[in-house]
Design an enzyme around this catalytic site. Structure first.
Site, PDB file in Angstrom:
ATOM      1  N   LYS A  70       0.831  -1.205   0.000  1.00 33.18           N
ATOM      2  CA  LYS A  70       0.000   0.000   0.000  1.00 33.18           C
ATOM      3  C   LYS A  70       0.868   1.259   0.000  1.00 33.18           C
ATOM      4  CE  LYS A  70      -2.696   0.944   3.765  1.00 33.18           C
ATOM      5  NZ  LYS A  70      -2.583   2.340   4.243  1.00 33.18           N
ATOM      6  N   SER A  71       1.871   1.301   0.884  1.00 36.49           N
ATOM      7  CA  SER A  71       2.716   2.504   0.967  1.00 36.49           C
ATOM      8  C   SER A  71       3.429   2.758  -0.356  1.00 36.49           C
ATOM      9  CB  SER A  71       3.764   2.328   2.072  1.00 36.49           C
ATOM     10  OG  SER A  71       3.147   2.313   3.326  1.00 36.49           O
ATOM     11  N   ARG A  83      -9.223  12.075  12.068  1.00 37.84           N
ATOM     12  CA  ARG A  83      -7.765  11.929  12.184  1.00 37.84           C
ATOM     13  C   ARG A  83      -7.055  13.266  11.964  1.00 37.84           C
ATOM     14  NH1 ARG A  83      -6.064   6.818   8.749  1.00 37.84           N
ATOM     15  NH2 ARG A  83      -4.131   7.214   9.882  1.00 37.84           N
ATOM     16  N   SER A 139       6.698  10.161  11.840  1.00 38.54           N
ATOM     17  CA  SER A 139       5.646   9.761  10.893  1.00 38.54           C
ATOM     18  C   SER A 139       6.170   9.874   9.465  1.00 38.54           C
ATOM     19  CB  SER A 139       4.420  10.663  11.071  1.00 38.54           C
ATOM     20  OG  SER A 139       3.604  10.595   9.921  1.00 38.54           O
ATOM     21  N   GLN A 168       4.388   9.737   6.926  1.00 39.23           N
ATOM     22  CA  GLN A 168       3.448  10.555   6.155  1.00 39.23           C
ATOM     23  C   GLN A 168       3.820  12.037   6.251  1.00 39.23           C
ATOM     24  OE1 GLN A 168      -0.393   9.430   7.692  1.00 39.23           O
ATOM     25  NE2 GLN A 168      -0.353   7.437   6.701  1.00 39.23           N
ATOM     26  N   ASP A 198       1.686  -0.765  12.176  1.00 40.47           N
ATOM     27  CA  ASP A 198       0.475  -1.296  11.536  1.00 40.47           C
ATOM     28  C   ASP A 198       0.232  -2.763  11.886  1.00 40.47           C
ATOM     29  OD1 ASP A 198       0.116   1.156  10.375  1.00 40.47           O
ATOM     30  OD2 ASP A 198       0.950   0.598   8.434  1.00 40.47           O
ATOM     31  N   LYS A 219      -5.252   6.081  14.304  1.00 41.41           N
ATOM     32  CA  LYS A 219      -5.247   5.333  13.046  1.00 41.41           C
ATOM     33  C   LYS A 219      -6.693   5.231  12.530  1.00 41.41           C
ATOM     34  CE  LYS A 219      -0.905   4.783  12.460  1.00 41.41           C
ATOM     35  NZ  LYS A 219      -0.291   5.474  11.313  1.00 41.41           N
ATOM     36  N   ARG A 265      -7.084   2.296  17.670  1.00 36.47           N
ATOM     37  CA  ARG A 265      -6.717   0.877  17.583  1.00 36.47           C
ATOM     38  C   ARG A 265      -6.400   0.244  18.933  1.00 36.47           C
ATOM     39  NH1 ARG A 265      -3.440   0.563  11.936  1.00 36.47           N
ATOM     40  NH2 ARG A 265      -5.319   0.358  10.677  1.00 36.47           N
ATOM     41  N   ARG A 320      -7.442  -3.339   9.489  1.00 37.96           N
ATOM     42  CA  ARG A 320      -6.489  -4.189  10.218  1.00 37.96           C
ATOM     43  C   ARG A 320      -7.146  -4.864  11.426  1.00 37.96           C
ATOM     44  NH1 ARG A 320      -2.133  -3.298   7.066  1.00 37.96           N
ATOM     45  NH2 ARG A 320      -1.760  -1.150   6.471  1.00 37.96           N
TER      46      ARG A 320
HETATM   47  C1  S3P Z   1       2.336   5.046   6.132  1.00 38.11           C
HETATM   48  C2  S3P Z   1       2.893   5.454   7.301  1.00 38.11           C
HETATM   49  C3  S3P Z   1       2.376   5.079   8.624  1.00 38.11           C
HETATM   50  C4  S3P Z   1       1.452   3.871   8.517  1.00 38.11           C
HETATM   51  C5  S3P Z   1       0.446   4.003   7.399  1.00 38.11           C
HETATM   52  C6  S3P Z   1       1.168   4.145   6.076  1.00 38.11           C
HETATM   53  C7  S3P Z   1       2.957   5.495   4.871  1.00 38.11           C
HETATM   54  O1  S3P Z   1       1.662   6.174   9.150  1.00 38.11           O
HETATM   55  O2  S3P Z   1       0.796   3.672   9.753  1.00 38.11           O
HETATM   56  O3  S3P Z   1      -0.378   2.855   7.345  1.00 38.11           O
HETATM   57  O4  S3P Z   1       2.659   4.914   3.795  1.00 38.11           O
HETATM   58  O5  S3P Z   1       3.773   6.430   4.922  1.00 38.11           O
HETATM   59  P1  S3P Z   1       2.419   7.353   9.951  1.00 38.11           P
HETATM   60  O6  S3P Z   1       3.483   7.834   9.056  1.00 38.11           O
HETATM   61  O7  S3P Z   1       1.405   8.433  10.194  1.00 38.11           O
HETATM   62  O8  S3P Z   1       2.907   6.733  11.215  1.00 38.11           O
END
Ligand code: S3P
Length: 464
Positions: free
Chosen positions: A39-40, A149, A193, A195, A344, A371, A375, A417
């Site tokens: 996914k990432s 969120r 993070s 993200q 995750d 999340k 969770r 999840r």
């Molecule tokens: C992700 C980063 C993680 C993860 C999410 C996907 C990504 O989140 O929990 O499912 O693809 O960069 P955070 O960066 O907010 O921890």
């Protein structure tokens, strides 16, 4: 607040074909399963691809609702995105950018483009950076879960770069991003993070400015690796205190093809089942980015028998074939920098804790509360509904060992999840588990029930 512009409809379904109520039976899962695309990486193939001037071939993407949300968003922002299912069910095709808004776009006075990110926090947060850097006027919104969120962790660094943003109550979606001229930033992020880090990196590359992001721990570095693979100058310095600083000196990415290997977070469900005794399960072609291998490290430390063969590099990412065999599991503690590397996977690792001799203690994981669901709280409710003891803490949980899940009925609370964790609990348990809200699994792993069946599991759809 927003006027939407028409976009080309997605060729990939955003709804889930999965039944919303399922019953999963205990089963001795074993065999080999090629899980879905990561996914990432799938999000990043699209987002990095959108920065390239011209066509980029894409391969291996997850056919999931979250990835479709990113593809749809980029279409609304003027990119051509063509994706179709390959023989193995993953998506292949191409994206044609660049995403950068033209002067005509900026002056069109058409109002913001409304973008529905669905359930996907990764789409919303990373797109926020990309959009801020590329000069589009958008409103990013999502479903009820996404609207709970926080986005201030992303709007703070983007604001420091000069972006004008408006979030509900200053911290929640919908999030409006107004075209602004960005400058580089040195950002000290309070959370580790990926993200947040990626939002700043993508904003910087799109705007052509040099930036630096410091995080308290290293997090998955897919964006850095993919940008480097695409010819962008990205440097990482690991601090003696465990911190990570990433610096980007932007040039336009020039890559012609990007690919996603298979998802270690999806494979983790099968790895936990195998380690807890169902039977040996192998999962080929997994992304083994060090930011993603925490669950395998935890299972190995608990005594699971894990082998990794065929280690190789694909488009700048480490990849390998992973097999996990049953073993007597011992106690584990997950805290500090390890948490980010298995965030995750913590819900399903809780099951390994329950079936181990000594239990599992998780600390420093308050991030779990923001999340797709809270969770920690939803996991506790789910495990208790199956007769398992769990002690909830503000920043984690403790699951005593020596337990086995019983039959029961649980609600996924819209969290993929949690739904898949309940399914694995059923396989490992003493009786069937009914799961409400199972369709949420489509956000990351639409083929989950097919893979379950291929490993010898048994699921039946229940009437609404
Ligand atoms: C992700 C980063 C993680 C993860 C999410 C996907 C990504 O989140 O929990 O499912 O693809 O960069 P955070 O960066 O907010 O921890």
């Amino acid at each position: 607040m927003s006027a939407s512009r028409p976009g080309t409809p997605s060729r990939v379904r955003r709804g889930s074909d999965l039944p919303d109520r399922v019953r999963i039976h205990p089963a001795a899962l074993a065999g080999s399963v090629a899980v879905t695309g990561d996914k990432s990486l799938s999000h990043r193939c699209l987002l990095v691809g959108s920065l390239v001037d011209g066509s980029v071939e894409l391969q291996g993407l997850a056919p999931s609702a979250d990835v479709a949300a990113t593809a749809d968003a980029l279409r609304l922002l003027g990119c051509t995105v063509e994706l179709e299912a390959a023989a193995d069910g993953r998506l292949q095709g191409r994206i044609v950018g660049p995403i950068v808004a033209s002067v005509a776009d900026r002056n069109s006075g058409a109002g913001p483009i409304a973008i529905d990110c669905g359930n996907s926090g990764t789409t919303l947060r990373m797109l926020a950076g990309l959009v801020a850097g590329s000069g589009h006027h958008v409103v990013l919104d999502g479903d009820a879960s996404l609207r709970r969120r926080p986005v201030d962790r992303v709007t703070a660094p983007l604001g420091a770069m000069g972006a004008t943003t408006h979030a509900r109550d200053g911290r929640l979606p919908p999030l409006e991003i107004v075209p602004s001229t960005l400058a580089g930033v040195r950002w000290d992020s309070p959370v580790a993070s990926a993200q947040v880090k990626s939002a700043v990196l993508l904003a910087s590359v799109a705007a052509g400015v040099t930036s630096e992001v410091r995080s308290p721990h290293a997090s998955r570095d897919h964006t850095e690796r993919m940008l480097r693979h695409a010819g962008v100058d990205v440097h990482t310095v690991d601090g003696a205190d465990g911190s990570e600083t990433v610096r980007v000196i932007p040039t336009r990415p020039t890559v012609r093809s990007l690919s996603a290997s298979r998802d270690p977070s999806a494979a983790a469900f099968w790895h936990v089942a195998a380690a807890c005794g169902t039977g040996t399960i192998s999962t080929p072609e997994l992304c083994l980015n060090p930011g993603r291998t925490g669950a395998l490290d935890v299972l190995q430390a608990m005594g699971a028998r894990i082998s990794i063969d065929g280690s190789r590099e694909v488009d700048g990412e480490p990849v390998g074939d992973v097999a996990v065999a049953p073993a007597e599991l011992s106690a584990a503690v997950i805290d500090g920098a390890l948490v980010v590397r298995c965030l995750d996977e913590l819900p399903v690792l809780a099951l390994a804790g329950a079936l181990s001799a000594g239990g599992l203690e998780v600390r420093d994981a308050a991030e779990l509360r923001v999340k797709e669901s809270d969770r920690i709280s939803v996991l506790a409710t789910t495990l208790r509904a199956l007769g398992l003891a769990i002690e909830e803490r503000p920043d984690g949980f403790h699951v005593p060992g020596g337990q086995r899940p019983g039959p029961g009925r649980v609600d996924a609370h819209g969290d993929h999840r949690i739904a898949m964790t309940a399914a694995i609990a059923a396989c490992l348990g003493t009786g069937p588990v009914d799961i409400d809200g199972f369709a949420a699994v489509g956000t990351s792993y639409p083929g989950f029930l097919d893979d379950l069946a291929a490993l010898g599991g048994r699921a039946e759809a229940l009437d609404g």
